[in-house]
Design an enzyme around this catalytic site. Structure first.
Site, PDB file in Angstrom:
ATOM      1  N   HIS A  50       0.811  -1.160  -0.026  1.00 28.31           N
ATOM      2  CA  HIS A  50      -0.176   0.027   0.015  1.00 28.31           C
ATOM      3  C   HIS A  50       0.719   1.184  -0.061  1.00 28.31           C
ATOM      4  O   HIS A  50       1.954   1.358   0.677  1.00 28.31           O
ATOM      5  CB  HIS A  50      -0.971   0.063   1.029  1.00 28.31           C
ATOM      6  CG  HIS A  50      -0.053  -0.051   2.405  1.00 28.31           C
ATOM      7  ND1 HIS A  50       0.367   1.228   2.872  1.00 28.31           N
ATOM      8  CD2 HIS A  50       0.164  -0.862   3.422  1.00 28.31           C
ATOM      9  CE1 HIS A  50       0.846   1.009   4.298  1.00 28.31           C
ATOM     10  NE2 HIS A  50       0.923  -0.272   4.513  1.00 28.31           N
ATOM     11  N   GLY A  51       0.251   2.172  -0.418  1.00 25.81           N
ATOM     12  CA  GLY A  51       1.187   3.909  -0.414  1.00 25.81           C
ATOM     13  C   GLY A  51       1.094   4.150   1.062  1.00 25.81           C
ATOM     14  O   GLY A  51       0.733   3.517   1.923  1.00 25.81           O
ATOM     15  N   GLN A  52       2.049   5.096   1.136  1.00 25.92           N
ATOM     16  CA  GLN A  52       2.347   5.565   2.353  1.00 25.92           C
ATOM     17  C   GLN A  52       1.036   6.006   3.287  1.00 25.92           C
ATOM     18  O   GLN A  52       0.040   6.587   2.855  1.00 25.92           O
ATOM     19  CB  GLN A  52       3.266   6.990   2.427  1.00 25.92           C
ATOM     20  CG  GLN A  52       3.563   7.587   3.543  1.00 25.92           C
ATOM     21  CD  GLN A  52       3.825   9.211   3.487  1.00 25.92           C
ATOM     22  OE1 GLN A  52       3.193  10.132   3.139  1.00 25.92           O
ATOM     23  NE2 GLN A  52       5.159   9.367   3.634  1.00 25.92           N
ATOM     24  N   THR A  85       1.890   0.442  12.958  1.00 26.77           N
ATOM     25  CA  THR A  85       0.688   0.571  12.506  1.00 26.77           C
ATOM     26  C   THR A  85      -0.072  -0.631  12.799  1.00 26.77           C
ATOM     27  O   THR A  85      -1.091  -1.158  13.637  1.00 26.77           O
ATOM     28  CB  THR A  85       0.568   0.973  11.020  1.00 26.77           C
ATOM     29  OG1 THR A  85       1.289   1.961  10.838  1.00 26.77           O
ATOM     30  CG2 THR A  85      -0.869   1.165  10.728  1.00 26.77           C
ATOM     31  N   ARG A 121      -6.081   1.170   4.358  1.00 28.99           N
ATOM     32  CA  ARG A 121      -4.740   1.698   3.397  1.00 28.99           C
ATOM     33  C   ARG A 121      -4.498   0.675   2.192  1.00 28.99           C
ATOM     34  O   ARG A 121      -4.094   1.153   1.138  1.00 28.99           O
ATOM     35  CB  ARG A 121      -3.550   1.786   4.327  1.00 28.99           C
ATOM     36  CG  ARG A 121      -3.104   0.532   5.196  1.00 28.99           C
ATOM     37  CD  ARG A 121      -2.163   1.025   6.361  1.00 28.99           C
ATOM     38  NE  ARG A 121      -1.550  -0.095   6.626  1.00 28.99           N
ATOM     39  CZ  ARG A 121      -1.898  -0.506   8.110  1.00 28.99           C
ATOM     40  NH1 ARG A 121      -3.151  -0.128   8.223  1.00 28.99           N
ATOM     41  NH2 ARG A 121      -1.370  -1.564   8.377  1.00 28.99           N
ATOM     42  N   GLU A 157      -1.584  -6.776   7.773  1.00 30.47           N
ATOM     43  CA  GLU A 157      -0.212  -6.542   8.212  1.00 30.47           C
ATOM     44  C   GLU A 157       0.028  -7.464   9.371  1.00 30.47           C
ATOM     45  O   GLU A 157      -0.865  -7.612   9.937  1.00 30.47           O
ATOM     46  CB  GLU A 157       0.162  -5.208   8.616  1.00 30.47           C
ATOM     47  CG  GLU A 157       1.487  -4.707   9.062  1.00 30.47           C
ATOM     48  CD  GLU A 157       2.405  -4.973   8.369  1.00 30.47           C
ATOM     49  OE1 GLU A 157       2.879  -6.083   8.117  1.00 30.47           O
ATOM     50  OE2 GLU A 157       3.182  -4.086   7.724  1.00 30.47           O
ATOM     51  N   LYS A 181       8.002   5.006  16.801  1.00 30.30           N
ATOM     52  CA  LYS A 181       9.258   3.969  16.942  1.00 30.30           C
ATOM     53  C   LYS A 181      10.263   4.405  17.849  1.00 30.30           C
ATOM     54  O   LYS A 181      10.946   3.588  18.528  1.00 30.30           O
ATOM     55  CB  LYS A 181       9.571   3.665  15.471  1.00 30.30           C
ATOM     56  CG  LYS A 181       8.719   2.921  14.866  1.00 30.30           C
ATOM     57  CD  LYS A 181       9.031   2.691  13.461  1.00 30.30           C
ATOM     58  CE  LYS A 181       7.866   1.651  12.542  1.00 30.30           C
ATOM     59  NZ  LYS A 181       7.973   1.894  10.940  1.00 30.30           N
ATOM     60  N   ARG A 203      13.080  -7.057  13.535  1.00 25.35           N
ATOM     61  CA  ARG A 203      13.926  -7.644  12.465  1.00 25.35           C
ATOM     62  C   ARG A 203      14.323  -9.338  12.761  1.00 25.35           C
ATOM     63  O   ARG A 203      14.503  -9.684  11.767  1.00 25.35           O
ATOM     64  CB  ARG A 203      15.270  -6.801  12.460  1.00 25.35           C
ATOM     65  CG  ARG A 203      15.038  -5.615  11.824  1.00 25.35           C
ATOM     66  CD  ARG A 203      14.280  -5.417  10.524  1.00 25.35           C
ATOM     67  NE  ARG A 203      13.983  -4.345  10.124  1.00 25.35           N
ATOM     68  CZ  ARG A 203      13.340  -3.973   8.991  1.00 25.35           C
ATOM     69  NH1 ARG A 203      12.590  -5.021   8.383  1.00 25.35           N
ATOM     70  NH2 ARG A 203      13.153  -2.774   8.781  1.00 25.35           N
ATOM     71  N   HIS A 209       0.419  -5.584   2.658  1.00 24.13           N
ATOM     72  CA  HIS A 209       1.372  -4.815   3.367  1.00 24.13           C
ATOM     73  C   HIS A 209       2.958  -5.399   3.368  1.00 24.13           C
ATOM     74  O   HIS A 209       3.064  -6.460   3.098  1.00 24.13           O
ATOM     75  CB  HIS A 209       0.879  -4.937   4.872  1.00 24.13           C
ATOM     76  CG  HIS A 209      -0.531  -4.706   5.081  1.00 24.13           C
ATOM     77  ND1 HIS A 209      -1.076  -3.274   5.318  1.00 24.13           N
ATOM     78  CD2 HIS A 209      -1.847  -5.232   4.544  1.00 24.13           C
ATOM     79  CE1 HIS A 209      -2.549  -3.355   5.154  1.00 24.13           C
ATOM     80  NE2 HIS A 209      -2.856  -4.527   5.022  1.00 24.13           N
ATOM     81  N   GLY A 210       3.554  -4.559   4.136  1.00 24.42           N
ATOM     82  CA  GLY A 210       5.041  -4.888   4.010  1.00 24.42           C
ATOM     83  C   GLY A 210       5.386  -6.350   4.530  1.00 24.42           C
ATOM     84  O   GLY A 210       6.222  -7.255   3.972  1.00 24.42           O
ATOM     85  N   ASN A 211       4.825  -6.858   5.918  1.00 21.38           N
ATOM     86  CA  ASN A 211       5.166  -8.130   6.200  1.00 21.38           C
ATOM     87  C   ASN A 211       4.396  -9.107   5.818  1.00 21.38           C
ATOM     88  O   ASN A 211       4.942 -10.265   5.193  1.00 21.38           O
ATOM     89  CB  ASN A 211       5.075  -8.142   7.811  1.00 21.38           C
ATOM     90  CG  ASN A 211       6.278  -7.336   8.377  1.00 21.38           C
ATOM     91  OD1 ASN A 211       7.280  -7.944   8.399  1.00 21.38           O
ATOM     92  ND2 ASN A 211       5.806  -6.154   9.207  1.00 21.38           N
TER      93      ASN A 211
END
Length: 204
Positions: free
Chosen positions: A9-11, A21, A58, A84, A95, A112, A154-156
């Site tokens: 997704h975009g920012q 988030t 999002r 996500e 963060k 990480r 999503h990123g993950n």
């Protein structure tokens, strides 16, 4: 050969504010909407048959803008398996403040490592354990039927899919970054092997 395209997704507003988030439903920023539009411009050559997204606004809004830009009206399947990673007690926190509260090293470990979750949250391993079965059951079924598939998530959750497709180990996937609004285009054969991979970068 069918194509599987992954787009983060975009920012979002909380991306901009440097906050964890997770499953909190926050909207896109204006930059995020522009990223979605540019992703659509980069995908105009693909005639998708079906799209998948998460239950979070999002991702759904990014997908809507992409499809509108491409000019397609296709079935859209929404499932929380593509949500996500759940960040538990970190959700909503800045963060930097999280690092002040728990320490830089432990927050880095939660973010990480592959299998160490934050308090009340999910690790990447946990995320993969819900994303991959859905990928195998639903998304790859469309690929095997020869359909071109768009996944906006999503990123993950997308890292989990990349791990599966590229047969990466835990030590390899934790180094993979997936930028917002940047399409990753895979061409696959009938056995789910990658024929080609292309990352389509947004132009500034």
């Amino acid at each position: 050969m069918p194509k599987l395209v992954l787009v983060r997704h975009g920012q979002s507003i909380w991306n901009l504010q440097n906050r964890f988030t997770g499953w909190i439903d926050v909207p896109l920023t204006e930059k995020g909407k522009e990223e979605a539009y540019k992703a659509g411009e980069l995908l105009k050559d693909i005639r998708f048959d079906v799209a998948y997204t998460s239950m979070l606004t999002r991702a759904q809004e990014t997908l809507r803008i992409i499809l509108e830009t491409v000019g397609l009206l296709i079935p859209v399947i929404k499932d929380e398996a593509l949500n996500e990673r759940h960040y538990g007690a970190l959700q909503g926190l800045n963060k930097d403040r999280a690092r002040e509260k728990w320490g830089k090293e432990i927050v880095h470990l939660w973010r990480r490592s592959y299998d160490i979750p934050p308090p009340e949250g999910e690790s990447l391993k946990d995320t993969a354990e819900r994303t991959i079965p859905f990928l195998e059951r639903a998304i790859m079924g469309d690929i095997k039927d020869g359909r071109d598939v768009l996944v906006v998530a999503h990123g993950n959750s997308l890292r989990s899919i990349v791990m599966y497709l590229e047969k990466l180990g835990p030590d390899e996937i934790i180094k993979v970054e997936i930028p917002t609004g940047t399409p990753i285009v895979y061409e696959l054969d009938e056995n789910e092997n990658i024929i080609s991979k292309e990352i389509r970068h947004l132009e500034e």
